[in-house]
Write an enzyme that holds these catalytic residues in place. Structure first.
Site, PDB file in Angstrom:
ATOM      1  N   SER A  42      -9.809 -28.850 -20.823  1.00 50.87           N
ATOM      2  CA  SER A  42      -9.373 -29.252 -20.018  1.00 50.87           C
ATOM      3  C   SER A  42     -11.232 -29.434 -19.371  1.00 50.87           C
ATOM      4  CB  SER A  42      -8.525 -28.551 -18.481  1.00 50.87           C
ATOM      5  OG  SER A  42      -8.304 -29.357 -18.061  1.00 50.87           O
ATOM      6  N   ASP A 155      -2.673 -31.876 -19.840  1.00 49.96           N
ATOM      7  CA  ASP A 155      -3.234 -30.630 -20.012  1.00 49.96           C
ATOM      8  C   ASP A 155      -2.951 -30.017 -20.821  1.00 49.96           C
ATOM      9  OD1 ASP A 155      -5.449 -28.444 -19.110  1.00 49.96           O
ATOM     10  OD2 ASP A 155      -5.817 -29.241 -16.848  1.00 49.96           O
TER      11      ASP A 155
END
Length: 300
Positions: A42, A155
């Site tokens: 991320s 993610d």
């Protein structure tokens, strides 16, 4: 003569708190400690990629220049797949920091994403770096999933928020991990924003997504309920909780040699305009753990 230990650094997810990774990496550089491998998830993927490309100083300068107006201008609204399409932000990041192939990076880098259909962890180490970073940063519900090799990716924090295992697989003998969720789980930001977004349709979007501004001088009376969290605050707060729980479980089974935990409990997930305190805390966190880092690397 003893073999030099290969160092890997695993940079965890954490939205705006990820700016602390810049401070961590710069502080290690100042101590003459350069990782042989970088793995990121991320926001950790974004910072890690810029570092591996030799653009960490440039990224730091840009992060420190951000204010609400600049942040909002980088957002593009969409209703299919996520509230924010992310194209404008990603195109900017492509052009400025990591528009290259993985094999062109100065330091080996990899990132982690999640296969939306199967829930499997996906390690991205080939192709365009910018595409991999975008996939790893695709917060579910906020950003549209990224199509990669016939599968939709989201993610990496959903499965592996701090990719220690990826660092080991790359060849690291010693792994320094950076966790950004140790002191923020379930907290809502109540600080007054420094500046309001521009007075146009983007302001209406931000009013829907972000918490309402409040006068810090006005305290809640006994029995009063705090203001209801805005949509973005609710989503990112829930993701913080999820990420912290998953990270705790993964770190228990795959412990790093050194765990750096910057103290960022007073920073909201979306406060990208507050890079300065996050970077400073990243530097301070390294300073606090220098003896442990030196011991792990066998240098002092």
């Amino acid at each position: 003569m003893s073999k030099r230990l290969k160092l890997g650094i695993a940079l965890g997810g954490g939205s705006a708190r990820g700016w602390a990774h810049i401070g961590v990496l710069r502080a290690l550089e100042q101590e003459g400690i350069t990782p042989d491998y970088v793995a990121g998830c991320s926001m950790g993927a974004m910072v890690g990629a810029a570092f591996a490309a030799g653009n960490i100083e440039k990224l730091e300068t840009w992060a420190l220049s951000l204010d609400w107006k600049r942040i909002v201008k980088l957002l593009d609204v969409g209703l299919q797949g996520g509230l924010i399409k992310g194209a404008r932000l990603v195109e900017f990041f492509h052009g400025q920091f990591v528009e290259c192939q993985f094999n062109e990076l100065a330091i080996p880098f990899a990132t982690v994403a999640t296969d939306l259909a199967t829930g499997r962890e996906v390690w991205l180490r080939e192709g365009k770096v910018s595409d991999a970073v975008r996939a790893s940063c695709t917060v579910p519900g906020l950003f549209a999933p990224v199509m990669c090799e016939g599968r939709y990716l989201i993610d990496g924090s959903v499965v592996n928020p701090i990719p220690v295992s990826l660092c080991r697989a790359m060849g690291a003998d010693v792994v320094i991990a950076v966790s950004l969720s140790s002191s923020v789980t379930g907290r809502f930001m109540h600080e007054q924003q420094e500046a309001a977004p521009p007075q146009d349709y983007r302001q209406r979007l931000m009013n829907m997504l972000l918490p309402r501004r409040r006068d810090n001088r006005t305290a809640l009376k006994d029995g009063d309920a705090p203001p209801q969290p805005a949509m973005l605050e609710t989503v990112l707060g829930a993701i913080d909780i999820m990420q912290a729980r998953i990270a705790r479980s993964r770190l228990a089974g795959e412990p790093p040699d050194v765990l750096i935990t910057p103290h960022l409990g007073q920073m909201g997930s979306y406060e990208y305009h507050r890079a300065a305190p996050a970077i400073d805390e990243g530097r301070d966190a390294v300073t606090r753990l220098l003896p442990a880092i030196g011991q792990a690397l066998g240098i002092y």
